[in-house]
Design an enzyme around this catalytic site. Sequence first.
Site, short mmCIF file in Angstrom:
data_model
loop_
_atom_site.label_atom_id
_atom_site.label_comp_id
_atom_site.label_asym_id
_atom_site.label_seq_id
_atom_site.Cartn_x
_atom_site.Cartn_y
_atom_site.Cartn_z
N ASN A 187 6.26 5.90 5.76
CA ASN A 187 7.69 6.14 5.48
C ASN A 187 7.85 7.15 4.36
OD1 ASN A 187 6.58 3.58 4.16
ND2 ASN A 187 8.14 4.32 2.72
N HIS A 229 8.95 -3.64 4.92
CA HIS A 229 7.56 -3.85 5.35
C HIS A 229 7.43 -3.77 6.87
CE1 HIS A 229 3.42 -4.99 4.86
NE2 HIS A 229 3.55 -6.13 5.53
N HIS A 281 -2.16 -8.52 7.34
CA HIS A 281 -3.50 -8.59 6.75
C HIS A 281 -4.13 -9.89 7.26
CE1 HIS A 281 -3.33 -5.28 3.72
NE2 HIS A 281 -2.04 -5.40 3.97
N HIS A 340 -4.11 -7.93 -2.92
CA HIS A 340 -3.29 -7.04 -3.75
C HIS A 340 -2.96 -7.76 -5.06
CE1 HIS A 340 -2.39 -6.23 0.51
NE2 HIS A 340 -2.23 -4.97 0.18
N SER A 354 -2.68 -2.26 5.51
CA SER A 354 -1.61 -2.94 6.28
C SER A 354 -1.59 -2.44 7.73
CB SER A 354 -0.24 -2.65 5.65
OG SER A 354 -0.20 -3.19 4.37
N ALA A 367 -1.64 1.77 3.77
CA ALA A 367 -0.35 2.32 4.20
C ALA A 367 0.33 2.80 2.92
CB ALA A 367 0.50 1.24 4.86
N TYR A 377 -0.14 -7.69 -6.42
CA TYR A 377 1.21 -8.29 -6.33
C TYR A 377 1.18 -9.69 -5.72
CZ TYR A 377 1.29 -6.68 -1.42
OH TYR A 377 0.99 -6.44 -0.10
N GLU A 378 0.05 -10.04 -5.08
CA GLU A 378 -0.03 -11.41 -4.53
C GLU A 378 -0.30 -12.42 -5.64
OE1 GLU A 378 -2.36 -11.69 -0.63
OE2 GLU A 378 -2.84 -9.66 -1.27
N MET A 385 0.39 0.12 -3.15
CA MET A 385 0.24 -0.99 -4.09
C MET A 385 -1.19 -1.52 -4.09
SD MET A 385 3.72 -3.03 -3.04
CE MET A 385 5.30 -2.17 -2.87
N SER A 386 -2.15 -0.67 -3.76
CA SER A 386 -3.54 -1.15 -3.64
C SER A 386 -4.50 -0.02 -3.93
CB SER A 386 -3.75 -1.64 -2.19
OG SER A 386 -3.76 -0.51 -1.31
N1 LIG Z 1 8.13 3.54 -1.19
C1 LIG Z 1 7.00 2.94 -0.76
N2 LIG Z 1 6.73 2.99 0.56
C2 LIG Z 1 5.59 2.40 0.98
N3 LIG Z 1 5.07 2.29 2.22
C3 LIG Z 1 3.93 1.61 2.15
N4 LIG Z 1 3.67 1.28 0.88
C4 LIG Z 1 2.49 0.59 0.43
C5 LIG Z 1 2.82 -0.84 0.05
N5 LIG Z 1 2.67 -1.69 1.21
C6 LIG Z 1 3.18 -3.04 0.93
C7 LIG Z 1 4.57 -3.19 1.50
O1 LIG Z 1 4.62 -2.61 2.80
C8 LIG Z 1 2.22 -4.06 1.57
O2 LIG Z 1 0.99 -4.02 0.90
C9 LIG Z 1 4.72 1.74 0.11
C10 LIG Z 1 5.02 1.71 -1.25
O3 LIG Z 1 4.29 1.14 -2.09
N6 LIG Z 1 6.19 2.32 -1.64
#
Ligand SMILES: Nc1nc2ncn(CCNC(CO)CO)c2c(=O)[nH]1
Length: 289
Positions: free
Chosen positions: A243, A257, A64, A86, A33, A116, A88-89, A219-220
């Site tokens: 984060n 996001h 993306h 992903h 991301s 990310a 989730y898509e 998530m990947s």
């Molecule tokens: N708590 C939490 N914080 C995160 N920051 C980035 N991602 C990775 C997932 N990224 C998604 C949504 O930003 C887009 O692929 C996450 C996650 O899965 N959980």
Amino acid sequence: SKEQISHDEYQKTADWLMSQTKHRPQVAIICGSGLGMLADTLKCQDSFAYSDIPGFPQSTVQGHAGRLVFGELKGKTCVCMQGRFHMYEGHSLCKTTFPVRVFKLMGVETLIVTNAAGSLADGLQPGDIMVIKDHVNFPGLVGLNPLCGPNDDKFGPRFPAMSGCYDKGLRCVAMEIAKQLGVASLVQEGVYAMVGGPNFESIAEARLLHRLGVDAVGMSTAPEVVVATHCGLRVFGLSLITNKVVKSYEDSDSVNHEGVLEIGRLRSHTVQQLVTELVSRMEINNNNT
Ligand SMILES: Nc1nc2ncn(CCNC(CO)CO)c2c(=O)[nH]1
């Protein structure tokens, strides 16, 4: 029933790409991301929209782009995925990992995955970079695994080992580069956990992951690494920490996001420098001359 992709389908996409570009990539880079601008630094680019590539799924996530970029990076021929797929898509796992096997058929020997991720570890702050030492593939543990179904022996064994799937040599070089780039304080090794998403974790889920010793969550990445390891690619992965995962019921702020993409923009240059330097120091076997 699980969707099956035949060997011929992978081969057809690889052949189509090899008919469209003279580049024969040795390294494949999956940009997470907000990290797609690394592809813009490739020289002598040939790029293709995923929608034009036979058999490729479509990217649907903000941040993306959805382009496959071939080119030269520090003298090494690379292919970059600007935008990944992903689970989730709604893509099947064999679709989310489809490009990895195509890269293998094109002669790629090393896969670099970036993503990310949210931090669970006290020492990992937003803006830090986590070199992935190992992963916990939760979907895989319950059978959501791209290798489920008949094994394709042309790619790899029925029961592939996953111990040490994040190459130790490349991790050492990456830590060395971080020191030389003067960003050692931002970079540390850790364990990445994949959750299915698209929702972010509940506080109880975050606490569970933390208790299990997970350092960062996303998530990947895990499915791509499982498929890459199965077909014998060397793997390096890193997470840009965007984060802190919310672990306390008193904590009012929550993740979104937009915040993930904002940190991506802030730190993407450092990620780019690290990956570029790593590629330039890679030993590449020119067995695909
Ligand atoms: N708590 C939490 N914080 C995160 N920051 C980035 N991602 C990775 C997932 N990224 C998604 C949504 O930003 C887009 O692929 C996450 C996650 O899965 N959980």
